[in-house]
Design a protein around this motif. Structure first.
Motif, mmCIF file in Angstrom:
data_model
loop_
_atom_site.group_PDB
_atom_site.id
_atom_site.type_symbol
_atom_site.label_atom_id
_atom_site.label_comp_id
_atom_site.label_asym_id
_atom_site.label_seq_id
_atom_site.Cartn_x
_atom_site.Cartn_y
_atom_site.Cartn_z
ATOM 1 N N LEU A 25 0.821 -1.209 0.000
ATOM 2 C CA LEU A 25 0.000 0.000 0.000
ATOM 3 C C LEU A 25 0.853 1.257 0.000
ATOM 4 C CD1 LEU A 25 -2.897 1.110 0.123
ATOM 5 C CD2 LEU A 25 -2.712 1.044 2.623
ATOM 6 N N ALA A 26 1.942 1.256 0.772
ATOM 7 C CA ALA A 26 2.832 2.417 0.789
ATOM 8 C C ALA A 26 3.499 2.631 -0.559
ATOM 9 C CB ALA A 26 3.881 2.253 1.880
ATOM 10 N N SER A 27 3.804 1.530 -1.260
ATOM 11 C CA SER A 27 4.421 1.649 -2.579
ATOM 12 C C SER A 27 3.419 2.146 -3.624
ATOM 13 C CB SER A 27 5.002 0.300 -2.996
ATOM 14 O OG SER A 27 5.590 0.366 -4.276
ATOM 15 N N ILE A 28 2.180 1.633 -3.557
ATOM 16 C CA ILE A 28 1.173 2.043 -4.540
ATOM 17 C C ILE A 28 0.801 3.508 -4.369
ATOM 18 C CG2 ILE A 28 -1.215 1.671 -5.263
ATOM 19 C CD1 ILE A 28 -0.851 -1.271 -4.651
ATOM 20 N N THR A 29 0.632 3.930 -3.141
ATOM 21 C CA THR A 29 0.220 5.321 -2.870
ATOM 22 C C THR A 29 1.385 6.300 -2.861
ATOM 23 O OG1 THR A 29 0.350 4.860 -0.495
ATOM 24 C CG2 THR A 29 -1.798 4.573 -1.569
ATOM 25 N N ASP A 30 2.614 5.803 -3.046
ATOM 26 C CA ASP A 30 3.807 6.651 -3.121
ATOM 27 C C ASP A 30 3.993 7.490 -1.850
ATOM 28 O OD1 ASP A 30 6.121 7.604 -4.221
ATOM 29 O OD2 ASP A 30 5.151 9.186 -5.394
ATOM 30 N N VAL A 31 3.888 6.828 -0.704
ATOM 31 C CA VAL A 31 4.090 7.520 0.574
ATOM 32 C C VAL A 31 5.239 6.880 1.359
ATOM 33 C CG1 VAL A 31 1.716 8.351 0.736
ATOM 34 C CG2 VAL A 31 2.313 6.089 1.656
ATOM 35 N N LYS A 32 6.131 6.194 0.675
ATOM 36 C CA LYS A 32 7.234 5.527 1.368
ATOM 37 C C LYS A 32 8.168 6.523 2.053
ATOM 38 C CE LYS A 32 8.593 3.164 -2.244
ATOM 39 N NZ LYS A 32 9.352 2.195 -3.072
ATOM 40 N N HIS A 33 8.194 7.748 1.585
ATOM 41 C CA HIS A 33 9.083 8.743 2.188
ATOM 42 C C HIS A 33 8.600 9.192 3.563
ATOM 43 C CE1 HIS A 33 5.974 10.814 -0.161
ATOM 44 N NE2 HIS A 33 6.052 11.782 0.730
ATOM 45 N N TYR A 34 7.425 8.754 3.988
ATOM 46 C CA TYR A 34 6.926 9.106 5.314
ATOM 47 C C TYR A 34 7.356 8.112 6.397
ATOM 48 C CZ TYR A 34 3.781 12.575 3.253
ATOM 49 O OH TYR A 34 3.259 13.662 2.592
ATOM 50 N N PHE A 35 8.027 7.039 6.027
ATOM 51 C CA PHE A 35 8.262 5.968 6.996
ATOM 52 C C PHE A 35 9.717 5.846 7.443
ATOM 53 C CE2 PHE A 35 4.345 4.769 4.843
ATOM 54 C CZ PHE A 35 3.532 4.440 5.919
ATOM 55 N N TYR A 36 10.677 6.242 6.673
ATOM 56 C CA TYR A 36 12.057 6.176 7.158
ATOM 57 C C TYR A 36 12.380 7.443 7.939
ATOM 58 C CZ TYR A 36 13.043 9.052 3.034
ATOM 59 O OH TYR A 36 13.021 10.032 2.082
ATOM 60 N N ILE A 37 13.512 7.423 8.648
ATOM 61 C CA ILE A 37 13.906 8.545 9.509
ATOM 62 C C ILE A 37 15.280 9.043 9.103
ATOM 63 C CG2 ILE A 37 14.476 9.246 11.866
ATOM 64 C CD1 ILE A 37 12.479 7.280 12.918
ATOM 65 N N GLN A 38 15.382 10.333 8.913
ATOM 66 C CA GLN A 38 16.651 11.033 8.796
ATOM 67 C C GLN A 38 16.730 12.030 9.948
ATOM 68 O OE1 GLN A 38 16.623 12.674 4.800
ATOM 69 N NE2 GLN A 38 17.906 11.007 4.052
ATOM 70 N N VAL A 39 17.765 11.879 10.763
ATOM 71 C CA VAL A 39 17.876 12.759 11.925
ATOM 72 C C VAL A 39 17.856 14.219 11.508
ATOM 73 C CG1 VAL A 39 19.308 13.351 13.911
ATOM 74 C CG2 VAL A 39 19.126 10.967 13.176
ATOM 75 N N ASP A 40 18.561 14.518 10.472
ATOM 76 C CA ASP A 40 18.523 15.848 9.864
ATOM 77 C C ASP A 40 18.026 15.682 8.425
ATOM 78 O OD1 ASP A 40 18.866 18.516 9.216
ATOM 79 O OD2 ASP A 40 21.071 18.387 9.062
ATOM 80 N N PRO A 41 16.818 16.119 8.112
ATOM 81 C CA PRO A 41 16.032 17.182 8.756
ATOM 82 C C PRO A 41 14.802 16.719 9.529
ATOM 83 C CG PRO A 41 15.325 16.933 6.494
ATOM 84 C CD PRO A 41 16.352 15.862 6.736
ATOM 85 N N HIS A 42 14.495 15.437 9.573
ATOM 86 C CA HIS A 42 13.197 15.014 10.108
ATOM 87 C C HIS A 42 13.049 15.310 11.593
ATOM 88 C CE1 HIS A 42 12.933 11.924 6.583
ATOM 89 N NE2 HIS A 42 12.519 13.133 6.238
ATOM 90 N N LEU A 43 14.102 15.036 12.384
ATOM 91 C CA LEU A 43 13.979 15.182 13.836
ATOM 92 C C LEU A 43 14.421 16.540 14.337
ATOM 93 C CD1 LEU A 43 15.164 11.668 15.083
ATOM 94 C CD2 LEU A 43 12.866 12.461 14.544
ATOM 95 N N TRP A 44 15.578 17.023 13.864
ATOM 96 C CA TRP A 44 16.090 18.262 14.443
ATOM 97 C C TRP A 44 15.345 19.502 13.942
ATOM 98 C CZ3 TRP A 44 17.302 16.147 18.292
ATOM 99 C CH2 TRP A 44 18.406 15.336 18.534
ATOM 100 N N PRO A 45 15.378 19.846 12.681
ATOM 101 C CA PRO A 45 14.698 21.106 12.312
ATOM 102 C C PRO A 45 13.175 21.002 12.322
ATOM 103 C CG PRO A 45 16.402 20.516 10.723
ATOM 104 C CD PRO A 45 16.133 19.306 11.548
ATOM 105 N N TYR A 46 12.638 19.882 11.816
ATOM 106 C CA TYR A 46 11.191 19.798 11.612
ATOM 107 C C TYR A 46 10.449 19.162 12.782
ATOM 108 C CZ TYR A 46 12.477 20.824 6.781
ATOM 109 O OH TYR A 46 12.970 21.410 5.638
ATOM 110 N N HIS A 47 11.151 18.478 13.680
ATOM 111 C CA HIS A 47 10.545 17.863 14.873
ATOM 112 C C HIS A 47 9.393 16.932 14.503
ATOM 113 C CE1 HIS A 47 12.972 20.569 17.303
ATOM 114 N NE2 HIS A 47 12.500 21.589 16.604
ATOM 115 N N GLN A 48 9.610 16.082 13.522
ATOM 116 C CA GLN A 48 8.587 15.121 13.106
ATOM 117 C C GLN A 48 8.706 13.856 13.974
ATOM 118 O OE1 GLN A 48 9.174 14.530 8.893
ATOM 119 N NE2 GLN A 48 8.460 16.579 8.377
ATOM 120 N N LEU A 49 8.322 14.005 15.225
ATOM 121 C CA LEU A 49 8.444 12.903 16.174
ATOM 122 C C LEU A 49 7.475 11.771 15.880
ATOM 123 C CD1 LEU A 49 8.890 14.928 19.495
ATOM 124 C CD2 LEU A 49 10.650 14.005 17.970
ATOM 125 N N TRP A 50 6.445 12.036 15.092
ATOM 126 C CA TRP A 50 5.501 10.975 14.736
ATOM 127 C C TRP A 50 6.169 9.878 13.916
ATOM 128 C CZ3 TRP A 50 5.302 10.585 9.501
ATOM 129 C CH2 TRP A 50 5.599 11.732 8.757
#
Length: 274
Positions: A25-50
Motif C-alpha cells: 500500500l505504501a508503494s502504490i500510494t507513493d508515501v514511502k518517504h513518510y516511513f524512514y527517519i533522517q535525523v537531519d532534517p526530520h527530527l532536528w529542524p522539523y521535529h517530526q516525532l511521529w
C-alpha cells in the motif's frame, strides 16, 4: 508445533499479512518517504516525532518484505509455545521500546561519533523480527547439523575445513540478509531488537514489563469474570469436601477418613465378590 501453515498462530499470520499489505500500500500510494527517519532534517529542524511511531509499520523495498515475511513465518512456533496473548504482548512491548531506542542511539551517539555521516534509519519491522529471533534462538533447539567442506575429499587424518550449519540456518540466513539490507541503519535496528528480546527473556527489563499482558479479547480469548472464577472455585471445594466425607464404598463412618491398609483392601474386595 508441527502443524503446517499458520495453524495455531493467528498473531504471526496477522503480522505477516500486515507487513506485506502495508508495504504494498505504501508503494502504490507513493508515501514511502513518510516511513524512514533522517535525523537531519526530520527530527532536528522539523521535529517530526511521529516518525518514531511509523517507521516500523512497513518496508520500502520488496526484498526486505520477502525476507521479513519468511522469517516471521518460520518463527511462528514461538507463538504456539507461548500462546497468542503472551506473544502479542511481547510484540507490543518490543514495538514501544524499539520505537525510541534506535532513533535515540542514532541521534545522540552514532551520528556525533561519525561526524554527522550516519543520519539514516530505514523503515521496517527489523527490530521486532530480531527480538523474536532472540527468543527463537534461546527456545528452539537444533535437530541436526551438516557440514559443507572446503575441499572435494579432505583426508581423514586432517581436521575438517569448511562451514557447519544446522536445520535452523534457514531461519537465520534471511534474518542476516535483512540486517544487512540497508547497512548500517538496518544493522542498528537488528542489534537493538536482539538486545531488547534478550533483555526481556533474561528479566533484565523491569518486572512489570515482563509480566504485562494485553487484554484477552484482542487475540480472541474470552476472559472469565471474577465472579465466575469464584463460583467455579466454590463448586470445586464443595465437590472435594463431599468426596472427603464419603468413602470409596459409599459409606459414612469414622474409619472412612483413615487410609485403608492393603489387607483391608483385599478383605473388602473378597467381601464384595461374595
Amino acid at each position: 508445533m508441527l502443524s503446517s501453515g499458520f495453524a495455531g498462530a493467528p498473531v504471526s499470520r496477522s503480522l505477516t499479512y500486515g507487513v506485506v499489505a502495508a508495504s504494498i500500500l505504501a508503494s502504490i500510494t507513493d508515501v514511502k518517504h513518510y516511513f524512514y527517519i533522517q535525523v537531519d532534517p526530520h527530527l532536528w529542524p522539523y521535529h517530526q516525532l511521529w516518525r518514531l511511531l511509523t517507521y516500523q509499520l512497513c518496508y520500502t523495498n520488496s526484498t526486505e518484505v520477502l525476507f521479513a515475511a519468511m522469517t516471521i513465518y518460520n518463527m511462528r512456533v514461538i507463538e504456539r509455545l507461548w500462546g497468542s496473548r503472551k506473544y502479542a504482548s511481547f510484540i507490543v512491548l518490543t514495538y514501544c521500546l524499539t520505537a525510541i531506542l534506535p532513533p535515540l542511539l542514532l541521534a545522540f551517539i552514532l551520528r556525533p561519533l561519525s561526524f554527522n555521516h550516519l543520519n539514516y534509519l530505514p523503515a521496517g519491522l527489523t527490530p521486532i523480527v530480531f527480538a523474536i529471533l532472540a527468543q527463537y534462538h534461546a527456545v528452539i533447539p537444533h535437530i541436526y547439523k551438516y557440514r559443507i567442506a572446503a575441499s572435494a575429499a579432505p583426508p581423514a587424518n586432517e581436521p575438517f575445513v569448511g562451514l557447519t550449519f544446522s536445520d535452523k540456518s534457514y531461519v537465520y540466513l534471511p534474518a542476516v540478509q535483512l540486517s544487512l539490507s540497508q547497512f548500517p541503519g538496518s544493522l542498528l535496528c537488528a542489534f537493538v531488537g536482539w538486545a531488547v528480546g534478550y533483555s526481556w527473556r533474561n528479566e533484565v527489563l523491569p518486572g512489570a514489563m515482563s509480566r504485562w499482558r494485553i487484554p484477552g479479547w484482542v487475540v480472541g480469548i474470552e476472559t472469565k469474570k471474577r465472579e465466575d472464577e469464584f463460583e467455579a472455585l466454590r463448586r470445586r471445594l464443595e465437590t472435594e469436601n463431599a468426596a472427603a466425607a464419603t468413602g470409596s464404598d459409599g459409606r459414612l463412618g469414622g474409619d472412612v477418613g483413615r487410609r485403608r491398609t492393603l489387607g483391608r483392601q483385599l478383605l473388602d474386595q473378597f467381601r464384595g465378590a461374595f
